[in-house]
Design a protein around this motif. Structure first.
Motif, PDB file in Angstrom:
ATOM      1  N   HIS A   1      28.458 -46.640  16.446  1.00 39.34           N
ATOM      2  CA  HIS A   1      28.172 -45.475  15.638  1.00 39.34           C
ATOM      3  C   HIS A   1      29.181 -44.469  15.004  1.00 39.34           C
ATOM      4  O   HIS A   1      30.183 -44.318  15.599  1.00 39.34           O
ATOM      5  CB  HIS A   1      27.111 -44.596  16.609  1.00 39.34           C
ATOM      6  CG  HIS A   1      25.829 -45.018  17.330  1.00 39.34           C
ATOM      7  ND1 HIS A   1      24.821 -45.617  16.411  1.00 39.34           N
ATOM      8  CD2 HIS A   1      25.752 -45.442  18.544  1.00 39.34           C
ATOM      9  CE1 HIS A   1      24.124 -46.242  17.503  1.00 39.34           C
ATOM     10  NE2 HIS A   1      24.588 -46.045  18.494  1.00 39.34           N
ATOM     11  N   GLN A   2      28.821 -44.200  14.001  1.00 41.42           N
ATOM     12  CA  GLN A   2      29.727 -43.155  13.225  1.00 41.42           C
ATOM     13  C   GLN A   2      29.237 -41.845  13.734  1.00 41.42           C
ATOM     14  O   GLN A   2      28.138 -41.211  13.488  1.00 41.42           O
ATOM     15  CB  GLN A   2      29.503 -43.230  11.525  1.00 41.42           C
ATOM     16  CG  GLN A   2      29.970 -44.524  11.059  1.00 41.42           C
ATOM     17  CD  GLN A   2      31.517 -44.577  11.002  1.00 41.42           C
ATOM     18  OE1 GLN A   2      32.317 -43.883  10.955  1.00 41.42           O
ATOM     19  NE2 GLN A   2      32.126 -46.016  11.378  1.00 41.42           N
TER      20      GLN A   2
ATOM     21  N   PHE B   1      34.698 -38.829  10.545  1.00 38.33           N
ATOM     22  CA  PHE B   1      34.062 -39.592  11.183  1.00 38.33           C
ATOM     23  C   PHE B   1      34.833 -40.486  12.111  1.00 38.33           C
ATOM     24  O   PHE B   1      35.944 -40.776  11.689  1.00 38.33           O
ATOM     25  CB  PHE B   1      32.904 -40.299  10.675  1.00 38.33           C
ATOM     26  CG  PHE B   1      31.888 -39.467  10.069  1.00 38.33           C
ATOM     27  CD1 PHE B   1      30.709 -39.083  10.734  1.00 38.33           C
ATOM     28  CD2 PHE B   1      31.932 -39.109   8.603  1.00 38.33           C
ATOM     29  CE1 PHE B   1      29.654 -38.606  10.156  1.00 38.33           C
ATOM     30  CE2 PHE B   1      31.076 -38.165   8.065  1.00 38.33           C
ATOM     31  CZ  PHE B   1      29.824 -37.872   8.828  1.00 38.33           C
ATOM     32  N   ARG B   2      34.613 -40.532  13.418  1.00 39.94           N
ATOM     33  CA  ARG B   2      35.065 -41.693  14.306  1.00 39.94           C
ATOM     34  C   ARG B   2      34.076 -42.546  15.002  1.00 39.94           C
ATOM     35  O   ARG B   2      33.021 -42.010  15.003  1.00 39.94           O
ATOM     36  CB  ARG B   2      35.998 -41.003  15.483  1.00 39.94           C
ATOM     37  CG  ARG B   2      34.978 -40.271  16.418  1.00 39.94           C
ATOM     38  CD  ARG B   2      35.691 -39.896  17.803  1.00 39.94           C
ATOM     39  NE  ARG B   2      37.243 -39.231  17.590  1.00 39.94           N
ATOM     40  CZ  ARG B   2      37.370 -38.008  17.549  1.00 39.94           C
ATOM     41  NH1 ARG B   2      36.134 -37.154  17.757  1.00 39.94           N
ATOM     42  NH2 ARG B   2      38.327 -37.517  17.434  1.00 39.94           N
ATOM     43  N   LYS B   3      34.434 -43.604  15.262  1.00 42.98           N
ATOM     44  CA  LYS B   3      33.601 -44.700  15.506  1.00 42.98           C
ATOM     45  C   LYS B   3      33.537 -44.574  17.275  1.00 42.98           C
ATOM     46  O   LYS B   3      34.418 -44.728  17.944  1.00 42.98           O
ATOM     47  CB  LYS B   3      34.155 -45.880  15.292  1.00 42.98           C
ATOM     48  CG  LYS B   3      32.730 -47.132  15.260  1.00 42.98           C
ATOM     49  CD  LYS B   3      33.163 -48.341  14.581  1.00 42.98           C
ATOM     50  CE  LYS B   3      31.895 -49.527  14.665  1.00 42.98           C
ATOM     51  NZ  LYS B   3      32.521 -50.503  14.015  1.00 42.98           N
TER      52      LYS B   3
ATOM     53  N   SER C   1      30.529 -37.598  13.927  1.00 43.72           N
ATOM     54  CA  SER C   1      31.290 -36.542  12.928  1.00 43.72           C
ATOM     55  C   SER C   1      32.424 -36.140  13.884  1.00 43.72           C
ATOM     56  O   SER C   1      32.150 -35.923  15.270  1.00 43.72           O
ATOM     57  CB  SER C   1      30.528 -35.587  12.587  1.00 43.72           C
ATOM     58  OG  SER C   1      31.274 -34.392  12.122  1.00 43.72           O
TER      59      SER C   1
ATOM     60  N   CYS D   1      40.051 -39.843  13.332  1.00 41.78           N
ATOM     61  CA  CYS D   1      38.853 -39.546  12.441  1.00 41.78           C
ATOM     62  C   CYS D   1      39.302 -39.814  10.797  1.00 41.78           C
ATOM     63  O   CYS D   1      40.347 -39.079  10.173  1.00 41.78           O
ATOM     64  CB  CYS D   1      38.866 -37.929  12.608  1.00 41.78           C
ATOM     65  SG  CYS D   1      38.227 -37.348  13.989  1.00 41.78           S
TER      66      CYS D   1
ATOM     67  N   TYR E   1      30.113 -37.690   1.989  1.00 41.12           N
ATOM     68  CA  TYR E   1      28.691 -37.680   2.637  1.00 41.12           C
ATOM     69  C   TYR E   1      28.120 -36.334   2.465  1.00 41.12           C
ATOM     70  O   TYR E   1      28.686 -35.398   2.134  1.00 41.12           O
ATOM     71  CB  TYR E   1      28.919 -37.755   4.284  1.00 41.12           C
ATOM     72  CG  TYR E   1      27.228 -37.665   4.863  1.00 41.12           C
ATOM     73  CD1 TYR E   1      26.329 -38.441   4.653  1.00 41.12           C
ATOM     74  CD2 TYR E   1      27.200 -36.617   5.830  1.00 41.12           C
ATOM     75  CE1 TYR E   1      25.172 -38.138   5.344  1.00 41.12           C
ATOM     76  CE2 TYR E   1      26.054 -36.402   6.418  1.00 41.12           C
ATOM     77  CZ  TYR E   1      25.017 -37.179   6.110  1.00 41.12           C
ATOM     78  OH  TYR E   1      23.927 -36.918   6.706  1.00 41.12           O
TER      79      TYR E   1
ATOM     80  N   LYS F   1      26.256 -39.098  10.345  1.00 42.42           N
ATOM     81  CA  LYS F   1      26.344 -39.592   8.871  1.00 42.42           C
ATOM     82  C   LYS F   1      24.746 -40.001   8.263  1.00 42.42           C
ATOM     83  O   LYS F   1      24.764 -40.883   7.426  1.00 42.42           O
ATOM     84  CB  LYS F   1      27.261 -40.608   8.606  1.00 42.42           C
ATOM     85  CG  LYS F   1      27.910 -40.779   7.500  1.00 42.42           C
ATOM     86  CD  LYS F   1      28.904 -41.893   7.207  1.00 42.42           C
ATOM     87  CE  LYS F   1      29.888 -41.852   6.013  1.00 42.42           C
ATOM     88  NZ  LYS F   1      30.738 -43.112   5.852  1.00 42.42           N
TER      89      LYS F   1
END
Length: 528
Positions: A318-319, A312-314, A321, A298, A303, A374
């Motif tokens: 997609h990003q 945030f992790r991918k 949370s 993360c 934001y 995000k």
């Protein structure tokens, strides 16, 4: 229970709670025997066998019982309906055994019991009640066994054969226009199951992992849909009514054993109020909150006007949370809580079934201004890859430790418009469910629980908007039980019309308020 658990390791695991259902599990055999012995001892004292000058009553015959099983048979010979209090001595219960008919003495000739005979009463009780609550005492028999099978069994078990003679072989029945027959080799039949407080109509399987009377170990992972709703409790009550037992389990992660105070109080609350059904109920969470063993990947990001508070992790492209709360609020009370798939798998190891409803919020992020993504708007249907990736990580972790555990993924329900289904979301939710089902039922021992809510009827709460009410919870529990039966877990399930058919729709339309208008169609009533 405590005494038997302290004897040696072979009796460990018997739940220490004050409930008759707690002692029905396979680990409580010795505790059940102790309970019977203690009960007999108390009855013998009340029966006058320890005080000089008092008569010896029928309970004294149990003192010389050759075995525990024979004790149970002796219990069956006593007519409790003829019990009377002896004068003013309220502690003395004089129970008179029924007189034995000399004509029913055991002979070499066969005789199938008929109504009015004592043997007929014993066999009928065993078929209608005994096999349901204590299947282990009827080895070799199932709820589908014939009257003659039960009588022959009781003839063998009864030491003096006085009550139940050897039955005569059943003669083939002549076929007539109103006779129905079961195809040879069929895997299931429909039989009536009588159970208080109502009456269920059941399908019985000849081959299943858990027999009637057996223990069903359940683990539930969800969000507010298991905290503010009652479907896990309705499921527990239905399983118990069908003759199964949910033994006490010492899980670490579940934060609830009953619905929270925000859940509605249903009209059948007495059926589940005292039941404990452990569940993980994380308010506002989504599937990705249960999919990762750490937050190492993360990355803090600025934001929503806040600097460096959001991680945030991918996930795919997609990003997403890393904050676990509704709208992924970094100030939420559960922000630092982590429920890892490894921890869930370890906690649920050895269970028979894990039910997952932890993904319902994935496709509802529009109600939180897409903060978990995000701020990027993602169509509800396009959230499916995130859901599938997250659920698959959890399912595989569970099966790594317990390959035989059945995982049931509960279908997501549509959005609500006041207390009814928001019809404009029906197509998108159906497509979401279809895609999740198609992707994840490829995993071993993984099944999808589909269900339908009636349109133009109240199936959502006023107490917690967007959450299913008691009727909707019963629909969810009914189809979850059906999925357990279809997966080969349960020897008994509910008889229901097939999901998604016109017959089911007709049941919903007819049973808007109650089942009285269904004309005795119990399968239809159960579905609706």
């Amino acid at each position: 229970s405590r005494f038997s658990s302290s004897l040696d390791d072979s009796y460990s695991g018997c739940p220490m709670q004050y409930s008759p259902y707690a002692l029905a599990g396979p680990r409580c055999k010795h505790a059940r025997r102790l309970l019977v012995v203690g009960t007999i001892a108390a009855l013998l004292r009340a029966d006058g066998t320890t005080s000089a000058g008092r008569r010896r009553g029928p309970w004294s015959t149990l003192a010389s019982a050759a075995s525990f099983d024979h004790v149970l048979l002796q219990f069956g010979r006593i007519d409790l309906s003829r019990a009377v209090l002896a004068g003013d001595h309220s502690d003395q219960l004089l129970l008179q055994p029924k007189p034995t008919d000399p004509s029913k003495a055991a002979t070499a000739e066969c005789h199938t019991a008929v109504e009015g005979e004592e043997c007929f009463s014993h066999v009928s009780w065993a078929m209608e009640r005994g096999i349901l609550v204590a299947a282990g005492l009827y080895r070799g028999l199932t709820p589908n066994s014939t009257f003659e099978d039960f009588q022959a069994f009781m003839h063998r078990r009864d030491q003096d054969h006085s009550d139940c003679p050897l039955p005569c072989p059943r003669q083939p029945a002549a076929l007539s226009g109103n006779t129905t027959s079961e195809p040879i080799g069929a895997s299931s039949v429909v039989v009536p199951v009588l159970a208080e407080p109502g009456e269920r109509y059941a399908t019985v399987s000849q081959e299943a992992k858990i027999p009637v009377g057996g223990a069903v170990r359940i683990y539930i992972v969800g969000t507010s849909n298991v905290a503010w709703q009652t479907w896990p409790d309705q499921l527990h009550a239905m399983l118990r009514e069908l003759g199964f037992v949910l033994p006490e389990q010492h899980y670490e992660l579940p934060n609830l054993v009953r619905p929270s105070g925000r859940a509605p109080v249903c009209g059948n609350v007495e059926e589940y109020a005292e039941l404990e059904t452990p569940r993980i109920g994380k308010i506002g969470w989504s599937s990705w909150g249960f999919a990762y063993n750490s937050k190492d990947l993360c990355k803090k990001a600025d934001y929503d006007g806040e600097i460096g508070r959001h991680g945030f992790r991918k996930i795919l492209r997609h990003q997403v949370s890393c904050n676990s709360s509704w709208a992924c609020n970094p100030a939420g009370q559960q922000i630092d809580t982590l429920v890892s798939p490894a921890a869930v798998a370890r906690d649920a190891q050895g269970t028979d079934v894990v039910l997952l409803s932890n993904w319902f919020n994935d496709s509802k992020q529009q109600w939180a201004q897409y903060k978990c993504f995000k701020g990027n708007e993602i169509d509800p249907v396009d959230t499916v890859p995130i859901t599938v990736r997250s659920l698959r990580r959890l399912i595989r972790a569970i099966h790594k430790r317990s390959p035989t555990t059945v995982v049931l993924i509960m279908a997501s329900y549509p959005d609500a418009w006041e207390q009814q289904v928001l019809k404009s979301t029906l197509d998108s939710v159906a497509e979401i469910n279809r895609r999740v089902r198609k992707s994840l039922t490829k995993e071993p021992n993984t099944h999808f629980v589909n269900y339908t809510f009636p349109n133009d009827q109240e199936v959502f709460q006023t107490k917690n908007p967007g959450h299913v009410n008691c009727r909707g919870d019963q629909v969810m529990a009914t189809r979850a039980l059906e999925a357990m039966f279809d997966a080969g877990l349960l020897a008994r399930g509910l008889a229901l019309p097939e999901h998604g058919t016109a017959e089911e729709a007709a049941c919903f339309a007819t049973a808007a308020s109650d089942c009285a208008a269904l004309g005795g169609d119990r399968a239809c009533c159960q579905a609706a």
